[in-house]
Design an enzyme around this catalytic site. Structure first.
Site, PDB file in Angstrom:
ATOM      1  N   HIS A  55     -27.456  96.033  15.337  1.00 42.16           N
ATOM      2  CA  HIS A  55     -27.518  97.188  16.262  1.00 42.16           C
ATOM      3  C   HIS A  55     -26.114  97.012  17.074  1.00 42.16           C
ATOM      4  O   HIS A  55     -26.327  96.244  17.991  1.00 42.16           O
ATOM      5  CB  HIS A  55     -28.730  97.338  17.023  1.00 42.16           C
ATOM      6  CG  HIS A  55     -30.091  97.441  16.537  1.00 42.16           C
ATOM      7  ND1 HIS A  55     -30.563  98.783  16.553  1.00 42.16           N
ATOM      8  CD2 HIS A  55     -30.921  96.990  15.569  1.00 42.16           C
ATOM      9  CE1 HIS A  55     -31.706  98.844  15.926  1.00 42.16           C
ATOM     10  NE2 HIS A  55     -31.855  97.756  15.225  1.00 42.16           N
ATOM     11  N   GLU A  68     -25.331  99.247  19.512  1.00 44.18           N
ATOM     12  CA  GLU A  68     -25.390  99.824  20.670  1.00 44.18           C
ATOM     13  C   GLU A  68     -25.734  99.057  22.059  1.00 44.18           C
ATOM     14  O   GLU A  68     -25.836  99.519  22.880  1.00 44.18           O
ATOM     15  CB  GLU A  68     -26.649 101.017  20.723  1.00 44.18           C
ATOM     16  CG  GLU A  68     -27.988 100.514  20.684  1.00 44.18           C
ATOM     17  CD  GLU A  68     -28.442  99.953  19.128  1.00 44.18           C
ATOM     18  OE1 GLU A  68     -29.553  99.866  18.919  1.00 44.18           O
ATOM     19  OE2 GLU A  68     -27.632 100.130  18.270  1.00 44.18           O
ATOM     20  N   CYS A 126     -28.969  99.779  10.611  1.00 40.73           N
ATOM     21  CA  CYS A 126     -30.147  98.917  10.269  1.00 40.73           C
ATOM     22  C   CYS A 126     -31.045  99.472   9.015  1.00 40.73           C
ATOM     23  O   CYS A 126     -30.649  99.251   7.979  1.00 40.73           O
ATOM     24  CB  CYS A 126     -31.393  98.936  11.555  1.00 40.73           C
ATOM     25  SG  CYS A 126     -32.350  97.828  11.668  1.00 40.73           S
TER      26      CYS A 126
END
Length: 367
Positions: A342, A344, A257
């Site tokens: 992202h 995750e 990001c």
């Protein structure tokens, strides 16, 4: 209690009180995710912003003790159509209203969030004020410092280094876990789930403040370096960009990001502000080398200008299929790459999980 939302163009929406008493100002942005409100509320990338959820019912599964992404609520305010008062989930310990009141965060509910979203999509992100007094709110809004001129990273980065272990944060004085790959993380607005994922993948994360120099990072003798997500305009982060410049080519680097944008600036590229940003968990991204399309979770208001990259130094690797913006890049001749979304998956799809393992594999080979 009646509460108002005043937008930067003077438009007023009337709703009901949610969360703490008082008023708040910030840049108003919308998130299209149907779930993940607890993670979003504690994501440092939302510092300085009032978050509007487009999904009409927020808080139906409550707040739990496990899904916090930082140690505090990060947005300055919250806008929802309806906040669930009686959540239902075995992990739930409180409602979203209770959380906001406990943490002193001002919110508003009962508005036409669809109309506000359409206004932002047409006119772009705007400033806003949530308040109970219209005249005072207009004054607070007029005195607000522009979002684009504020360095939010220095307000969200860790003040001191720490380790991340099986149970979470550990003192930097404790010995790192032996046998694990050493990952130094430059914290510009880190989400805890990124650390959890790297720990699960066999790494020992060592988190440093965004003020750390390249020499400080390298003094830990890392096997790899992570450039974290974070809030605000990357152009304001000159010292951090200089640190990244000093790290390229020294160790494998992976940016997420804001880390993607920092890597861009470090090789001489430029970024620009998007009209209303990408905030949600359903953005399709295409890898230009494999042809694979990944559904991603995103939260950013700035993007890389592909025309600013010197083709002899860096190249674009991924594009957003909705609007064609850059979603990934890599530096030629150096083990340094980054993605704009992202991986995750908190909240969001699991499609991009392999990027964690790919980077860990690169770290192991470079050791």
């Amino acid at each position: 209690m009646k509460r108002f939302l005043i937008l930067g163009d003077g438009t007023v929406f009337t709703g009901k009180a949610l969360g703490a008493d008082g008023h708040t100002v910030g840049e108003v942005v919308f998130n299209t995710g149907m779930t993940g409100y607890q993670e979003i509320l504690t994501d440092p990338s939302y510092a300085g912003q009032i978050v509007l959820f487009t999904y009409p019912l927020i808080g139906n599964y409550g707040i739990n003790d496990d899904d916090f992404e930082s140690d505090r609520i990060q947005p300055t305010g919250l806008i929802v159509r309806e906040a669930c008062e009686v959540p239902s989930n075995w992990r739930s310990t409180k409602s979203i209203d209770q959380l906001l009141k406990e943490r002193g965060t001002v919110g508003i509910q009962g508005l036409d969030t669809r109309a506000i979203t359409k206004r932002i999509r047409s006119g772009g992100v705007t400033t806003g004020c949530i308040c109970e007094d219209l005249e005072a709110g207009k004054a607070w809004l007029a005195s607000m410092k522009p979002y684009d001129d504020t360095d939010f990273v220095m307000g969200v980065t860790t003040k001191a280094p720490y380790l991340w272990g099986r149970e979470g944060k550990q003192s930097i004085a404790e010995a790192p876990s032996s046998g694990r790959l050493k990952l130094v993380v430059l914290d510009c607005g880190l989400k805890y789930n990124i650390l959890r994922r790297f720990w699960s993948a066999g790494c020992q994360p060592i988190v440093l403040p965004a003020t750390a120099s390249a020499d400080e990072v390298l003094s830990w003798k890392p096997d790899g370096i992570l450039l974290s997500p974070g809030p605000g305009d990357p152009k304001l982060l000159g010292p951090v960009i200089e640190t990244v410049k000093g790290l390229i080519g020294k160790r494998p680097i992976f940016g997420i990001c804001l880390g993607n944008q920092l890597l861009c600036h470090a090789v001489g590229g430029e970024t620009y502000k998007l009209k209303f940003g990408h905030r949600g968990s359903n953005h399709p991204v295409k890898d230009l080398f494999t042809g694979k399309v990944t559904i991603t979770s995103q939260n950013h208001g700035y993007a890389i200008d592909p025309n600013s990259l010197d083709e002899s130094i860096a190249e674009v690797t991924q594009l957003n299929l909705n609007d064609g913006t850059v979603e990934g890049m890599r530096v030629k001749g150096a083990d340094a790459s980054s993605i704009q979304y992202h991986p995750e998956a908190a909240p969001g799809p699991w499609d991009s999980r392999p990027y964690f393992h790919d980077f860990v594999e690169r770290m192991g080979k470079a050791k």
